[in-house]
Design a protein around this motif. Sequence first.
Motif, PDB file in Angstrom:
ATOM      1  N   LYS A  76      -7.320   4.869  -7.495  1.00  0.00           N
ATOM      2  CA  LYS A  76      -6.081   4.110  -7.606  1.00  0.00           C
ATOM      3  C   LYS A  76      -6.079   2.896  -6.678  1.00  0.00           C
ATOM      4  O   LYS A  76      -5.603   1.818  -7.043  1.00  0.00           O
ATOM      5  N   SER A  77      -6.608   3.061  -5.469  1.00  0.00           N
ATOM      6  CA  SER A  77      -6.677   1.930  -4.543  1.00  0.00           C
ATOM      7  C   SER A  77      -7.711   0.908  -4.996  1.00  0.00           C
ATOM      8  O   SER A  77      -7.516  -0.307  -4.850  1.00  0.00           O
ATOM      9  N   LEU A 123      -6.108  -1.036  -7.659  1.00  0.00           N
ATOM     10  CA  LEU A 123      -5.123  -1.939  -7.061  1.00  0.00           C
ATOM     11  C   LEU A 123      -5.799  -3.196  -6.534  1.00  0.00           C
ATOM     12  O   LEU A 123      -5.337  -4.314  -6.779  1.00  0.00           O
ATOM     13  N   HIS A 164      -5.849   3.407   2.788  1.00  0.00           N
ATOM     14  CA  HIS A 164      -6.767   2.711   1.888  1.00  0.00           C
ATOM     15  C   HIS A 164      -6.058   1.799   0.889  1.00  0.00           C
ATOM     16  O   HIS A 164      -6.592   0.769   0.497  1.00  0.00           O
ATOM     17  N   ALA A 165      -4.831   2.148   0.469  1.00  0.00           N
ATOM     18  CA  ALA A 165      -4.121   1.276  -0.476  1.00  0.00           C
ATOM     19  C   ALA A 165      -3.741  -0.042   0.188  1.00  0.00           C
ATOM     20  O   ALA A 165      -3.837  -1.109  -0.428  1.00  0.00           O
ATOM     21  N   GLY A 182       0.807  -1.209   0.000  1.00  0.00           N
ATOM     22  CA  GLY A 182       0.000   0.000   0.000  1.00  0.00           C
ATOM     23  C   GLY A 182       0.842   1.261   0.000  1.00  0.00           C
ATOM     24  O   GLY A 182       0.537   2.230  -0.712  1.00  0.00           O
ATOM     25  N   SER A 199       2.368   1.713  -3.450  1.00  0.00           N
ATOM     26  CA  SER A 199       1.334   2.090  -4.411  1.00  0.00           C
ATOM     27  C   SER A 199       0.896   3.534  -4.218  1.00  0.00           C
ATOM     28  O   SER A 199       0.672   4.259  -5.188  1.00  0.00           O
ATOM     29  N   ARG A 200       0.776   3.958  -2.971  1.00  0.00           N
ATOM     30  CA  ARG A 200       0.386   5.339  -2.702  1.00  0.00           C
ATOM     31  C   ARG A 200       1.468   6.305  -3.177  1.00  0.00           C
ATOM     32  O   ARG A 200       1.169   7.363  -3.732  1.00  0.00           O
TER      33      ARG A 200
END
Length: 202
Positions: free
Chosen positions: A153-154, A157, A113-114, A37, A40-41
């Motif tokens: 985006k999340s 993912l 959230h990711a 996460g 990714s963030r």
Amino acid sequence: MKCAVAADKVVPTSTEAENLRFLAQAAIARLEPSALGYVSRRGTVEAGEDWFAAGRIIGRCRRTYDLIPQLARVVGTRNAAALVVYHRQYRDAPCAAEVLDGRTDVPLGTSSHAAQAAALAYEVVDRAAGDLRDLRTTLERFAWNVEHRLPFKSAALAVHVALYLTDLEPLVVDVPAWASMEVRIRRDLDSFLERRAASIRT
């Protein structure tokens, strides 16, 4: 990250392609959700960073005064401190099993959230490999939370990791929430690509 534009289509750059390769490797290795996460963030993996080692360290080390020095050796001091904070935020949020059981939802506006997206994907994949009797409800809960509780985006993912790890397509045909989720993600993706292409042309 920047994309090239060819024939009115957004083409991934070498950096973006490398990020996608990392995401595939991370999914296969079940990289610890807060490590996945956090990366990714942030949006990219820098040279010299070993996030797989960082995930293993987080999984086995519980004391912060031990955690930061160990993480610093594999991802750098700044990332180590930020990852510890992010991991705490993720640990304070509801677990994926509680979300998919319907006992709670992913909190709105959560900063982790990711990481929660990755955890939801891992959990739904594990359940798809087990008893299928309650899987429809699990898929409904997954799709609803992805659509209504995760930013674009999340959300992307979560779906990417889940579909990469198992074939859910035959299982979601009769799941209305899944179809609604896909519509939302496609709409957000189209909007994102339009903005990206416009910014590159100017």
